[in-house]
Design an enzyme around this catalytic site. Structure first.
Site, PDB file in Angstrom:
ATOM      1  N   ASP A  85      -6.514  -6.788   4.113  1.00 56.12           N
ATOM      2  CA  ASP A  85      -7.636  -6.110   3.466  1.00 56.12           C
ATOM      3  C   ASP A  85      -8.584  -7.147   2.869  1.00 56.12           C
ATOM      4  O   ASP A  85      -9.799  -7.106   3.075  1.00 56.12           O
ATOM      5  CB  ASP A  85      -7.096  -5.182   2.361  1.00 56.12           C
ATOM      6  CG  ASP A  85      -8.213  -4.489   1.602  1.00 56.12           C
ATOM      7  OD1 ASP A  85      -9.148  -3.998   2.250  1.00 56.12           O
ATOM      8  OD2 ASP A  85      -8.144  -4.452   0.350  1.00 56.12           O
ATOM      9  N   TYR A 127       0.821  -1.211   0.000  1.00 52.47           N
ATOM     10  CA  TYR A 127       0.000   0.000   0.000  1.00 52.47           C
ATOM     11  C   TYR A 127       0.858   1.266   0.000  1.00 52.47           C
ATOM     12  O   TYR A 127       0.432   2.307  -0.477  1.00 52.47           O
ATOM     13  CB  TYR A 127      -0.901   0.032   1.238  1.00 52.47           C
ATOM     14  CG  TYR A 127      -2.260  -0.603   1.057  1.00 52.47           C
ATOM     15  CD1 TYR A 127      -2.391  -1.891   0.556  1.00 52.47           C
ATOM     16  CD2 TYR A 127      -3.421   0.094   1.406  1.00 52.47           C
ATOM     17  CE1 TYR A 127      -3.636  -2.471   0.411  1.00 52.47           C
ATOM     18  CE2 TYR A 127      -4.676  -0.482   1.263  1.00 52.47           C
ATOM     19  CZ  TYR A 127      -4.770  -1.765   0.767  1.00 52.47           C
ATOM     20  OH  TYR A 127      -6.017  -2.334   0.634  1.00 52.47           O
TER      21      TYR A 127
HETATM   22  C1  IPM Z   1     -10.450  -1.009   4.082  1.00 53.09           C
HETATM   23  C2  IPM Z   1     -10.711  -0.359   2.739  1.00 53.09           C
HETATM   24  C3  IPM Z   1      -9.541   0.566   2.410  1.00 53.09           C
HETATM   25  C4  IPM Z   1      -8.285  -0.287   2.311  1.00 53.09           C
HETATM   26  C5  IPM Z   1      -9.726   1.434   1.166  1.00 53.09           C
HETATM   27  C6  IPM Z   1     -11.001   2.243   1.208  1.00 53.09           C
HETATM   28  C7  IPM Z   1      -8.547   2.347   0.940  1.00 53.09           C
HETATM   29  O1  IPM Z   1     -10.915  -1.335   1.782  1.00 53.09           O
HETATM   30  O2  IPM Z   1     -10.321  -0.269   5.081  1.00 53.09           O
HETATM   31  O3  IPM Z   1     -10.375  -2.228   4.139  1.00 53.09           O
HETATM   32  O4  IPM Z   1      -7.996  -0.847   1.249  1.00 53.09           O
HETATM   33  O5  IPM Z   1      -7.573  -0.383   3.306  1.00 53.09           O
HETATM   34 MG    MG Z   2     -10.980  -3.312   2.532  1.00 50.88          MG
END
Ligand code: IPM
Ligand code: MG
Length: 362
Positions: free
Chosen positions: A248, A141
């Protein structure tokens, strides 16, 4: 003592569900003299519309000064074509990174009243209680370099980098082992060590620090297998620890075991326990503004705030008990509705939790 909560409703259903969590917190604030103070700020698409930035300076100041942050959700169709640097999601990622909220706790608990709402057989999910600990400020990320470049032959190439330093792995590892110690003392570390060097190191470090937690049984699992096991036999898991991206994905899978993604809260903590609390579901733009979203994940996130940042376990217990009582009273938002139940709106669900608090034991 006053405790300052930064409230960031965000986009889509965010404002609707946050309103209900505040309703619950305001009730407890008055009832138990908690000294909570709320200050609202902008994040995501709402912030972009007002300031051209998804995480403006005023919000950065607000969250830094606050003792805890309550967030709704970010994102929506309206902002999908924006440059990735100013998209609503960047606001959320910026907040996680700015406050160094590296430890993301995502519990997946099945409320017995909702066993029928899961797409899995009731016997597979009955009694489910999993805690996913997701690394939140590193990995692919945030890894550099990243972007889209043009190769010599004129073809475009997208690239991202999966990186974890030893200290980042250690930090999330210790956090997960400590959580496992307070639960059933079983920790499953999820990686892709058969292919990715970065997660080979992850496995090595997890194994190394496990010697400091002799009471916790550590196991390892490849992520593809973990995703399969989560739907095959989810109750084999107690606590799981994994990277940002794997967490995620696996937490969305785990959420459906519980019947609805609308039930799952989360806490994102820094080293000192300061935290940001948000439901794990997104902004659901398709149902925004209709008053049908399920506010329980956000209300349960407020409970986590009481437990983890304010060390008020009894207040957290009270909120969780009130959610249980509301479900016992058979009120259901659309996502968890089944025949014979009473279908209610977002605000009616909030009211049901408040009246459960009023009638429940202190
Ligand atoms: C989560 C969401 C987020 C992520 C997005 C909205 C950036 O999917 O909090 O799981 O990918 O972390
Ligand atoms: Mg998510």
């Amino acid at each position: 003592m006053t405790q300052k909560i930064a409230v960031l409703p965000g986009d889509g259903i965010g404002p609707e569900i946050v309103t209900e969590a505040i309703k619950v917190l305001e009730y407890l604030n008055a009832d138990m003299n908690l000294g909570l103070e709320f200050e609202h700020g902008l994040i995501g698409g709402a912030a972009y519309d007002a300031t051209k930035l998804p995480f403006p300076d005023a919000t950065i100041d607000l969250v830094k000064q606050a003792d805890a942050v309550l967030l709704g959700a970010v994102g929506g169709y309206k902002w999908e074509s924006l440059d990735i640097a100013v998209r609503p999601e960047k606001g959320l990622l910026g907040l996680r990174s700015e406050l160094q909220l590296f430890s993301n706790l995502r519990p997946a608990i099945l409320y017995p009243q909702l066993a029928g709402a899961s797409t899995l057989k009731p016997e597979v999910v009955a009694g489910l209680d999993i805690m996913i600990v997701r690394e939140l400020t590193g990995g692919i990320y945030f890894g550099q370099p990243r972007g889209v470049r043009v190769l010599e032959n004129g073809e475009k190439q997208g690239y991202n980098t999966l990186v974890y330093s030893e200290s980042e792995i250690r930090r999330i590892g210790h956090s997960a082992f400590k959580i496992a110690q307070k639960r059933n003392k079983r920790l499953c570390s999820v990686d892709k060590a058969n292919v990715l060097e970065c997660t080979e190191l992850w496995r090595e470090i997890m194994t190394e620090i496990s010697t400091e937690y002799p009471d916790v049984e550590l196991s390892h699992m490849y992520v593809d297998n973990a995703s399969m096991q989560l739907v095959r036999a989810p109750k084999q898991f107690d606590t799981m620890v994994t990277t940002n991206m794997f967490g995620d994905i696996l937490s969305d899978t785990a959420s459906m075991l519980t019947g609805s993604i609308g039930m799952l809260p989360s806490a994102s903590l820094d080293v000192d326990g300061k935290g940001m609390y948000e439901p794990i579901h997104g902004s659901a733009p398709d149902i925004a503004g209709q008053g049908i979203a399920n506010p329980l994940a956000t209300i349960l996130s407020a409970a986590m705030m009481m437990r983890y940042t304010f060390n008020q376990a009894s207040v957290a217990d009270r909120i969780e008990q009130a959610v249980n009582m509301a479900l016992d009273a058979n009120v259901r938002t659309t996502d968890i509705y089944s025949e014979g139940m009473q279908k209610v709106s977002t605000s009616e669900m909030g009211d049901a939790v408040v009246s459960a608090l009023q009638s429940g034991e202190k």
